[in-house]
Design a protein around this motif. Structure first.
Motif, PDB file in Angstrom:
ATOM      1  N   LYS A   1      45.884  42.102  37.546  1.00 58.88           N
ATOM      2  CA  LYS A   1      45.501  42.898  38.572  1.00 58.88           C
ATOM      3  C   LYS A   1      45.389  44.362  38.155  1.00 58.88           C
ATOM      4  O   LYS A   1      45.972  45.315  38.623  1.00 58.88           O
ATOM      5  CB  LYS A   1      46.214  43.001  39.874  1.00 58.88           C
ATOM      6  CG  LYS A   1      45.935  41.612  40.799  1.00 58.88           C
ATOM      7  CD  LYS A   1      46.707  41.723  42.026  1.00 58.88           C
ATOM      8  CE  LYS A   1      46.558  40.487  42.682  1.00 58.88           C
ATOM      9  NZ  LYS A   1      47.378  40.444  43.999  1.00 58.88           N
ATOM     10  N   ALA A   2      44.304  44.678  37.265  1.00 55.06           N
ATOM     11  CA  ALA A   2      44.287  45.905  36.470  1.00 55.06           C
ATOM     12  C   ALA A   2      43.040  45.764  35.809  1.00 55.06           C
ATOM     13  O   ALA A   2      42.488  44.634  35.574  1.00 55.06           O
ATOM     14  CB  ALA A   2      45.244  46.289  35.531  1.00 55.06           C
ATOM     15  N   PRO A   3      42.003  46.972  35.807  1.00 50.12           N
ATOM     16  CA  PRO A   3      40.744  46.838  34.990  1.00 50.12           C
ATOM     17  C   PRO A   3      40.841  46.583  33.766  1.00 50.12           C
ATOM     18  O   PRO A   3      41.896  47.086  33.171  1.00 50.12           O
ATOM     19  CB  PRO A   3      40.347  48.418  35.554  1.00 50.12           C
ATOM     20  CG  PRO A   3      41.012  49.149  36.287  1.00 50.12           C
ATOM     21  CD  PRO A   3      42.582  48.300  36.403  1.00 50.12           C
TER      22      PRO A   3
ATOM     23  N   ILE B   1      37.053  39.787  39.505  1.00 49.61           N
ATOM     24  CA  ILE B   1      37.691  40.256  40.719  1.00 49.61           C
ATOM     25  C   ILE B   1      38.727  39.332  41.186  1.00 49.61           C
ATOM     26  O   ILE B   1      38.368  38.064  41.303  1.00 49.61           O
ATOM     27  CB  ILE B   1      36.291  40.221  41.949  1.00 49.61           C
ATOM     28  CG1 ILE B   1      35.055  40.890  41.536  1.00 49.61           C
ATOM     29  CG2 ILE B   1      36.892  40.534  43.210  1.00 49.61           C
ATOM     30  CD1 ILE B   1      35.172  42.383  41.373  1.00 49.61           C
ATOM     31  N   ILE B   2      39.708  39.971  41.739  1.00 45.97           N
ATOM     32  CA  ILE B   2      40.939  39.212  42.017  1.00 45.97           C
ATOM     33  C   ILE B   2      41.411  39.863  43.464  1.00 45.97           C
ATOM     34  O   ILE B   2      41.539  41.000  43.483  1.00 45.97           O
ATOM     35  CB  ILE B   2      42.115  39.541  41.038  1.00 45.97           C
ATOM     36  CG1 ILE B   2      41.971  38.990  39.637  1.00 45.97           C
ATOM     37  CG2 ILE B   2      43.530  38.408  41.439  1.00 45.97           C
ATOM     38  CD1 ILE B   2      42.972  39.486  38.647  1.00 45.97           C
TER      39      ILE B   2
ATOM     40  N   ILE C   1      39.861  43.124  44.268  1.00 46.81           N
ATOM     41  CA  ILE C   1      39.898  44.336  43.463  1.00 46.81           C
ATOM     42  C   ILE C   1      39.369  44.018  42.028  1.00 46.81           C
ATOM     43  O   ILE C   1      39.530  42.910  41.629  1.00 46.81           O
ATOM     44  CB  ILE C   1      41.385  44.929  43.373  1.00 46.81           C
ATOM     45  CG1 ILE C   1      42.289  44.072  42.684  1.00 46.81           C
ATOM     46  CG2 ILE C   1      41.745  45.262  44.695  1.00 46.81           C
ATOM     47  CD1 ILE C   1      43.621  44.758  42.270  1.00 46.81           C
ATOM     48  N   LEU C   2      39.193  45.038  41.372  1.00 42.48           N
ATOM     49  CA  LEU C   2      38.738  44.847  39.678  1.00 42.48           C
ATOM     50  C   LEU C   2      39.865  44.500  39.066  1.00 42.48           C
ATOM     51  O   LEU C   2      40.993  45.424  38.887  1.00 42.48           O
ATOM     52  CB  LEU C   2      38.173  46.347  39.419  1.00 42.48           C
ATOM     53  CG  LEU C   2      36.538  46.336  39.112  1.00 42.48           C
ATOM     54  CD1 LEU C   2      36.349  47.470  38.556  1.00 42.48           C
ATOM     55  CD2 LEU C   2      35.984  45.262  38.547  1.00 42.48           C
ATOM     56  N   GLY C   3      39.659  43.282  38.573  1.00 42.87           N
ATOM     57  CA  GLY C   3      40.872  42.821  37.565  1.00 42.87           C
ATOM     58  C   GLY C   3      40.542  42.471  36.141  1.00 42.87           C
ATOM     59  O   GLY C   3      39.015  42.568  35.854  1.00 42.87           O
TER      60      GLY C   3
END
Ligand code: A8S
Length: 186
Positions: free
Chosen positions: A28-30, A117-118, A121-123
């Motif tokens: 869960k991080a760009p 997308i997770i 959010i952008l993952g």
């Protein structure tokens, strides 16, 4: 999607005395944050929990060689690794193990990082695959089990590092006040 990425970027051709597998991790991080940790061929210790020290010869271009020291308690002390592939557009890193005091001969690995997308959010989806010789006295299953376990630890730690970096970059007033509220409750 995963299967397609694997077919596209993670094609290994193991011989009879080798084993090959891949590990997948959703973070869960760009992508940019995850990739910035993965691409640092000179600093694997930033997220690989078994690495204690790393020294690089060369300017971290293709062909750079790193000398890695691993922590005690493992069936290894050092590893000599060469950077084979670094693609900042497609987010692909490949390296080979060419020496060292351990049992993984002819180890070759590829890591790719893909946007995903997770929970809204952008993952990032990280896929790491490898091929390696089965050491004498071990089975294919044992070898895969060992390497998969190391990679799982590495990717879990990559998730922790990337997710905390992503959170630091987000200074939202309501989050800040929530944090101070929980600090008061403590
Ligand atoms: C990596 C992947 C692996 C590293 C293995 C599989 C290693 O660093 C450790 C133990 C060993 O027995 C072999 O991406 C070696 O680093 C943790 C020293 C190579």
């Amino acid at each position: 999607m995963e299967a397609q990425y694997i077919i596209r970027h993670h094609r290994h051709q193991p011989t009879e005395h080798q084993c090959s597998s891949s590990v997948v991790k959703h973070i869960k991080a760009p992508v940019d944050i995850v990739w910035s940790a993965v691409r640092r061929f000179d600093q694997p210790q930033k997220y690989k929990p078994f690495v204690s020290r790393c020294i690089v010869r060369g300017d971290f271009e293709i062909g750079s060689v790193r000398e890695v020291n691993v922590k005690s308690g493992l069936p290894a002390t050092t590893s000599t690794e060469i950077l084979e592939l670094l693609d900042d557009q497609e987010h692909i890193l490949g390296f080979k193990i060419v020496g060292g005091d351990h049992r993984l001969k002819n180890y070759s690995s590829i890591v790719t990082v893909h946007p995903e997308i997770i929970d809204g959010i952008l993952g990032a989806l990280v896929i790491e695959s490898f091929v390696v010789d089965v050491p004498e006295g071990n089975t294919q299953d044992e070898t895969c089990y060992f390497v998969n376990a190391v990679i799982n630890c590495n990717l879990k730690s990559l998730a922790i590092v990337s997710e905390s970096t992503a959170l630091q970059g987000c200074s939202h007033p309501s989050i800040d006040s929530e944090l101070s509220i929980s600090a008061i409750k403590l």
